[in-house]
Write an enzyme that holds these catalytic residues in place. Structure first.
Site, PDB file in Angstrom:
ATOM      1  N   LYS A 164       0.327  -5.476  -3.639  1.00  0.00           N
ATOM      2  CA  LYS A 164       0.697  -6.443  -4.691  1.00  0.00           C
ATOM      3  C   LYS A 164       1.501  -7.632  -4.165  1.00  0.00           C
ATOM      4  O   LYS A 164       1.393  -8.748  -4.675  1.00  0.00           O
ATOM      5  CB  LYS A 164       1.495  -5.731  -5.787  1.00  0.00           C
ATOM      6  CG  LYS A 164       0.689  -4.716  -6.597  1.00  0.00           C
ATOM      7  CD  LYS A 164      -0.283  -5.401  -7.533  1.00  0.00           C
ATOM      8  CE  LYS A 164      -0.989  -4.392  -8.439  1.00  0.00           C
ATOM      9  NZ  LYS A 164      -2.078  -5.034  -9.204  1.00  0.00           N
TER      10      LYS A 164
ATOM     11  N   GLU B 278       3.323  -9.428 -16.019  1.00  0.00           N
ATOM     12  CA  GLU B 278       3.109  -8.155 -16.703  1.00  0.00           C
ATOM     13  C   GLU B 278       3.137  -7.051 -15.659  1.00  0.00           C
ATOM     14  O   GLU B 278       2.890  -7.304 -14.480  1.00  0.00           O
ATOM     15  CB  GLU B 278       1.746  -8.161 -17.405  1.00  0.00           C
ATOM     16  CG  GLU B 278       0.541  -7.788 -16.535  1.00  0.00           C
ATOM     17  CD  GLU B 278       0.235  -8.769 -15.405  1.00  0.00           C
ATOM     18  OE1 GLU B 278       0.681  -9.918 -15.489  1.00  0.00           O
ATOM     19  OE2 GLU B 278      -0.436  -8.366 -14.427  1.00  0.00           O
TER      20      GLU B 278
ATOM     21  N   SER C 111      -4.156   1.270  -0.603  1.00  0.00           N
ATOM     22  CA  SER C 111      -3.511   0.114  -1.238  1.00  0.00           C
ATOM     23  C   SER C 111      -2.011   0.269  -1.457  1.00  0.00           C
ATOM     24  O   SER C 111      -1.287  -0.705  -1.549  1.00  0.00           O
ATOM     25  CB  SER C 111      -4.197  -0.190  -2.558  1.00  0.00           C
ATOM     26  OG  SER C 111      -4.198   0.965  -3.380  1.00  0.00           O
TER      27      SER C 111
END
Lengths: 255, 393
Positions: B89, B111, B377
């Protein structure tokens, strides 16, 4: 003649349009609310069809949308109710809602059902101008529906001109860049913006919406545009108690 | 076949900017400027310097020997779990915060579902000294307390989204409403390859560093930058888009996206969007989403909060429809078992999201020579409670 066109032809100011959510507070209230509003002096109705993710709406209209869905409202039922509604209601009626339910219904099916039910126009806030022009304008025109675009204080003159060119019926001026239900704060910024749009001498009439909740704010809207649209304040007023009484006393503020 | 965005903001039938007029100026400002800003040499220099010195890139491409032996293939793990803040991220939030600064924005909103994107956003806001507001579903706030505390410690304001189902989809709605009400000084850092154009393209460009590095690393380690398979999990799809990006044009590389089947695709508790969804519009773009016949968005389910989203990004919808990528699904239980397997065979505790991609290896057949890249990830620290509850540690 389309009833929206007729209204603006006959009446140039003080036009009052009321928004409410279909299927709220009760699933079967859609027709009764329309009749009571017409009786008490509304010039036009905007009936919201509910959606699970209404991003342009504040908490009050979100809650009505959720309640209506929980009550079992959907487009098929709404079109049935609208046919009953048109037996008694002669003022212009628009449908307002988000694009996804329209896409699932099928744009052509939706427009045809609108025409069959006596709907005069639509407001679909998340249907962009480009997609409307490329894909949907032909269908809307085929069924005689007016597609109403929104304009905000941040919309450029160039874009307002483009919207005016693509619009029929009227243009919906938002009093602020805001979700529904914010109080109208008539500051220098808003009056400058209203005056700027008025000075553009658009081919379409304009109505001001978002944040109109009192006689005072409605009169301000009428000063700068052909009239005003009330949504949140109205749905709050019919949330509880006797529908007819609530509508009649609410409308007395304005009529 | 063009798999990337066209000048109108579409990937084939998908994409576009289905936004109310109130958001038009913000999105249009981005659309007009994002490529110019991103392609600027100074921007690239600063972006890559931060990725290197702050995030810790390049992330390793690790040949997982014991998993390779078990599956009879060369299994490479792209270690995004080793990034600062523990997942991919941060690649996107670093890019977007620099872009927001170039646009002169003073306030950042985002968000978050599990809190990973919220933490990555709060982190870069602390790094650059910008005000940060994170929207998070009330339900998620209760089940992800450590990440809520991290965001607060980083100086962010966490606002509980109490509308709708009170999860990621509703947090996204609330962030969009905030942006509508604050049109001038605020930038919205969307955390996945979803949202109105140019977000899906912009986020995938920032995440594409994953596949850019992987190609170089594969060349060094195998003598070819073309693996046989590339696997990644898909919620909205940002790690998958980053992992696929530079392989999309290599038509001999098979791309496999793994969705969350939840309790089973047909159980009514699933997030397998390509299996259960239909074309429609959600959060500003035309894509594939889970919905009722009446077009109401359906609440998904997955044990992994990061995959618990009822849609996929428009580019994924296009890769799916054109069959350039294959879309598969893995259940909650399969993912947890795969997470345990990776932990005990390689000493790496994966995020449950990433464990979905690992779990798909069980369903594949290899002949011993294939090179397979799996995007790991994120790391599993945030998921310990779920692993503990399931395995009884």
């Amino acid at each position: 003649m389309n009833r929206i066109d007729l209204l603006f032809k006959e009446k140039k100011n003080n036009i009052l349009s009321i928004y409410y959510t279909a299927g709220y507070p009760g699933l079967g209230d859609t027709v009764a609310i329309a009749e009571a509003l017409q009786e008490s002096g509304a010039d036009m109705l905007e009936i919201g069809f509910p959606y699970s993710d209404p991003v342009a709406d504040g908490p009050v209209i979100q809650a009505t949308s959720k309640q209506a869905l929980d009550n079992g409202m959907d487009l098929n039922l709404l079109f049935e109710q609208l046919k009953q509604l048109r037996k008694k209601v002669t003022i212009p009626v628009l449908l307002m809602g988000y694009v996804n339910p329209v896409l699932q219904y099928g744009v052509e099916n939706f427009c045809k059902a609108c025409a069959d039910a006596g709907i005069d126009g639509c407001i679909v806030p998340d249907l962009p101008m480009y997609e409307y022009e490329e894909l949907y304008q032909g269908v809307f025109l085929k069924y005689g529906l007016r597609n109403i675009f929104l304009v905000t204080p941040q919309t450029s003159d160039e874009r307002i001109r483009k919207i005016d060119g693509l619009s029929d019926g009227f243009i919906y001026l938002l009093s602020a860049s805001a979700t529904t239900g914010k109080n109208l704060n008539v500051s220098d910024v808003t009056t400058t913006y209203f005056s700027r749009v008025a000075a553009m001498e658009l081919k379409n009439p304009t109505l001001i919406g978002f944040g109109i909740s009192s006689k005072e704010t409605f009169e301000k809207a009428c000063k700068y545009a052909n009239g005003g649209i009330i949504g949140t304040a109205f749905v709050k007023a019919v949330a509880k108690g006797d529908l007819k009484e609530n509508i009649s006393s609410f409308m007395k503020m304005f009529r | 076949m063009n798999y990337f965005v066209n000048e109108k903001g579409y990937y084939g039938d998908f994409g576009g900017a289905y936004i109310p007029e109130m958001l038009y100026p913000n999105v249009e400002e981005l659309r007009q400027n994002y490529l110019k800003i991103i392609n600027d040499a100074d921007f690239q220099k600063e972006f890559h310097a931060l990725l290197k010195d702050y995030v810790g890139r390049p992330s390793p491409l690790y040949l997982a020997k014991r998993l390779s032996k078990k599956y009879n293939a060369h299994i490479f793990l792209k270690r995004e779990d080793l990034n600062h803040t523990g997942a991919h991220k941060i690649n996107n939030t670093i890019g977007q915060i620099l872009l927001a600064e170039k646009l002169g924005k003073k306030r950042i909103i985002a968000e978050t579902g599990a809190g990973q994107h919220g933490v990555a956003t709060a982190t870069v806001c602390a790094l650059r000294g910008l005000e940060c507001v994170i929207y998070m579903g009330e339900v998620d706030i209760q089940r992800q307390a450590p990440n809520v505390a991290r965001m607060k410690m980083l100086g962010a304001t966490v606002i509980s989204a109490v509308s709708g189902s009170k999860t990621l989809k509703d947090a996204t709605n609330e962030a969009m409403r905030d942006w509508i009400n604050n049109p001038v000084d605020t930038h919205y850092i969307i955390g996945s390859v979803v949202g109105p154009h140019p977000y899906p393209d912009m986020v995938s460009i920032f995440q594409s560093v994953i596949s850019e590095e992987t190609k170089k690393q594969l060349m060094e380690q195998t003598g070819s930058d073309q693996p046989d398979y590339v696997l990644a999990c898909v919620g909205g799809g940002s790690n998958a888009m980053g992992m696929f990006y530079h392989f999309i044009g290599d038509e001999n590389v098979k791309l496999i996206a793994v969705e969350a089947a939840g309790k089973g695709v047909s159980s009514g508790f699933s997030a397998a969007t390509t299996f259960l969804g239909k074309e429609g519009v959600l959060h500003g773009s035309r894509s594939i989403l889970m919905q009722t016949a009446d077009g109401q968005v359906v609440e998904p389910h997955s044990v992994s909060a990061g995959l618990d989203y009822p849609g996929i990004g428009p580019q994924h919808a296009h890769l799916f429809k054109t069959t350039r990528a294959q879309y598969a699904s893995i259940t909650d239980e399969e993912s947890l078992e795969a997470g345990l397997l990776c932990t005990q065979m390689e000493g790496i505790i994966p995020a449950i999201e990433s464990a979905h991609a690992l779990a798909y290896l069980e369903k594949m057949e290899f002949t011993g020579n294939e090179n397979v890249v799996v995007c790991l990830s994120g790391r599993g620290d945030k998921d310990m409670q779920t692993y503990m509850n399931y395995f009884g540690f």
